[in-house]
Design an enzyme around this catalytic site. Sequence first.
Site, PDB file in Angstrom:
ATOM      1  CB  CYS A   7      -0.988  -0.026   1.161  1.00  0.00           C
ATOM      2  SG  CYS A   7      -2.362   1.108   0.913  1.00  0.00           S
ATOM      3  CG  HIS A  13      -3.523  -3.466   3.115  1.00  0.00           C
ATOM      4  ND1 HIS A  13      -2.563  -3.082   4.016  1.00  0.00           N
ATOM      5  CD2 HIS A  13      -3.941  -2.339   2.502  1.00  0.00           C
ATOM      6  CE1 HIS A  13      -2.419  -1.767   3.968  1.00  0.00           C
ATOM      7  NE2 HIS A  13      -3.242  -1.292   3.058  1.00  0.00           N
ATOM      8  CD  GLU A  67      -1.305  -6.142   5.341  1.00  0.00           C
ATOM      9  OE1 GLU A  67      -1.026  -6.444   4.169  1.00  0.00           O
ATOM     10  OE2 GLU A  67      -1.779  -5.025   5.666  1.00  0.00           O
TER      11      GLU A  67
END
Length: 247
Positions: free
Chosen positions: A113, A216, A218
Amino acid sequence: MPKLLVALTASSKTATSPGKYSRVRVNEAYVRALQSVGLVPIVIPPSLSPDDARAVIARVSGVVLSGGEDLDPALYGAARHPATQKSKAARDATEVSLVEAARDARCPLLGICRGLQLLNVALGGTLVQDLGMLRPSEIAHALESSRMHRVHGVTVLSGSRLAAATGDLVIEVNSFHHQGVDQLAPSLRATAYAPDGVVEAVETTDDWWTLAVQWHPEELQQDAKPWDRALFQAFAQACEAAAAAHI
Ligand code: MN
């Protein structure tokens, strides 16, 4: 071989009233995702000098630029748009120094990001300061309320490092960014796009291993698709290769 250490950048929260404490902080999802592929993340405070950054890069096998605040538009020669959030000069400077040190040392770099945007700017590119206002489209890229949901498709460039990592050329991702790449840095190429043309991934084309994504991965580990974990696995493999080359 002992487990490999990787630097993970962090943000800060400055105390604004008595009884509060200033903090260095980073979302735990990054830590967990890196640990899940056998890496040991070392959280890096957003207050390093260029010398400090070189000292960090000399001791780690990879670096992860995490998400967060908008960059100072002055870094890419632009006036601040009203929609651009307050930036943090010390964090910007720390991460630019880490990129330069990592590039010089050929230390693998994963950007997420803001990390993609930082990489692009550090290498000479520019950003769109608010996609919703300046590049309106049917896709809502700034869906902060649904961090764990896949909200748009991404088309991955065949033959890219990203394609090798994901294995799939059409993937579904989450999206909570209101800025994006405008001019790409000369040493980067775009390797994934959203249907409205927004750049969703970039990478260097030379022997320096970098991969940066606008989404994202994660945050998607609970409901992970193969390509979410594959990004971290590909980074871990690059770190192993870099560590082996330095022995
Ligand atoms: Mn997006």
